[in-house]
Design an enzyme around this catalytic site. Structure first.
Site, PDB file in Angstrom:
ATOM      1  N   GLY A 207       0.813  -1.197   0.000  1.00 53.38           N
ATOM      2  CA  GLY A 207       0.000   0.000   0.000  1.00 53.38           C
ATOM      3  C   GLY A 207       0.850   1.252   0.000  1.00 53.38           C
TER       4      GLY A 207
ATOM      5  CE1 TYR B  44      -9.729   4.369   7.717  1.00 52.02           C
ATOM      6  CE2 TYR B  44     -10.975   6.035   6.528  1.00 52.02           C
ATOM      7  CZ  TYR B  44      -9.801   5.337   6.738  1.00 52.02           C
ATOM      8  OH  TYR B  44      -8.699   5.619   5.961  1.00 52.02           O
TER       9      TYR B  44
ATOM     10  CB  SER C  42      -9.399   9.651   5.422  1.00 54.52           C
ATOM     11  OG  SER C  42     -10.415   9.312   4.503  1.00 54.52           O
TER      12      SER C  42
ATOM     13  N   GLY D 128       2.308   2.727   2.442  1.00 55.86           N
ATOM     14  CA  GLY D 128       3.526   2.615   3.236  1.00 55.86           C
ATOM     15  C   GLY D 128       4.720   2.129   2.432  1.00 55.86           C
TER      16      GLY D 128
END
Length: 346
Positions: free
Chosen positions: A1, A207, A185, A3
């Site tokens: 991903g 989330y 986000s 990272g």
């Protein structure tokens, strides 16, 4: 991903940095290290094991970083942190400082798509907004973890907060500023967050709540620590196709939707789609002087319809008084944590 892509891009930017990859899975972190070394054989890369959703694990790794190593960049794939270029020292091995800490861990357990709400958004002309923010169409089913905390809150925010607090001696008072870079986000929304339920035990948008709490925490950390040389920023990687997003819908459905998503990118620049593109804002901040950054801005990774990457700063919808109150609640929860795990402290 994101990272792994960030590790690659940081090594492209500066081969002198020392990365320390932190993952929940030791085999994964070692495999990632091997992949990076295959492309960058001269790179300095270390690994540590940490589960940001487990407070004992966080305290152990903080103690390990304080007492056993002296490296320069800490980069967890889940946590993603970066230190600086300092040489290894003789025993006892210690960090002299941490220059960057990328706080990148994030989970979204049991995601559900509200197709009825999506259809309604299409009818009233809000579908593009909903597709870029997931507002009203994404819900999650959260649960308590082994520490008695809501799992999403613990992993996405509180584990990072405890880690930062435990590493203050390596982050503050250095010759050069140290940096915290949080992965937030576009789904971070005030409407999903409540101070009276800051762990989001009663709702279905854990989330979104955790990411809004991340934005608040970054703001207040700047107020508390800028004078000590510690600066905090938040980034949004955009919509990236990774293990996190592949859990929302079956993989085959994502593949069917990909041509449409490439088209949407002409209208929705945060559809970065690839981890490499999603890491754009993370890398951009790596090259900026923190004193000139706005603490109330979130830096968004963007990709144009023709594939050009760039960073767009956007003011965050955060109330600084709410940020202060959340900080006090986090400190109280931290106090309870340290009392419970006093045997893991120095």
């Amino acid at each position: 991903g994101v990272g792994f892509a960030l590790c690659q891009r940081l090594l492209e930017e500066d081969g002198r940095i020392h990365l320390c990859i932190a993952c929940r899975n030791g085999q994964k972190s070692e495999a990632t290290r091997d992949l990076l070394l295959a492309s960058y054989p001269a790179a300095q890369i270390s690994t540590v094991d940490v589960d940001l959703g487990n407070l004992a694990s966080v305290l152990r790794v903080a103690r390990e970083l304080r007492c056993r190593y002296r490296i320069s960049i800490l980069t967890p794939l889940d946590l993603l942190s970066i230190l600086h270029h300092s040489p290894w020292c003789s025993s006892p091995r210690r960090f002299q400082r941490l220059d960057f800490v990328y706080l990148n861990a994030g989970i979204m357990p049991n995601p559900h798509v509200n197709f009825k709400a999506l259809w309604h958004g299409l009818l009233i002309g809000r579908v593009l907004h909903m597709l870029t923010t997931a507002e009203g169409i994404m819900t999650q089913t959260d649960r308590l973890n082994g520490d008695g905390l809501q799992e999403v809150f613990a992993t996405n925010l509180f584990g990072h907060f405890i880690l930062v607090r435990q590493l203050e001696s390596l982050l503050c008072g250095n010759e050069k500023p140290s940096r915290l870079i949080w992965t937030s986000s576009s789904n971070a929304r005030e409407s999903a967050f409540s101070l009276s339920d800051y762990q989001h035990a009663k709702g279905q948008e854990s989330y979104s709540s955790s990411k809004y709490a991340t934005d608040l925490t970054s703001v207040v950390l700047n107020r508390k620590f800028n004078k000590q040389g510690l600066y905090s920023s938040v980034v949004c990687p955009g919509l990236v196709m990774s293990n996190l997003t592949y859990r929302i819908l079956p993989v085959f459905l994502w593949k069917l939707l990909m041509p449409i998503m490439w088209l949407i990118r002409f209208f929705a620049k945060t559809y970065t789609l690839t981890p490499y593109n999603g890491a754009e804002a993370h890398v951009w901040l790596f090259k900026q002087k923190p004193e000139y950054l706005d603490a109330l801005v979130k830096y968004h990774s963007c990709t144009s319809g023709l594939g050009k990457n760039y960073v767009e700063p956007r003011k965050m919808n955060v109330d600084e008084e709410t940020a202060e109150k959340l900080y006090e609640k986090l400190l109280e929860l931290e106090k309870q944590t340290l009392e419970r795990y006093s045997d893991l402290l120095d």
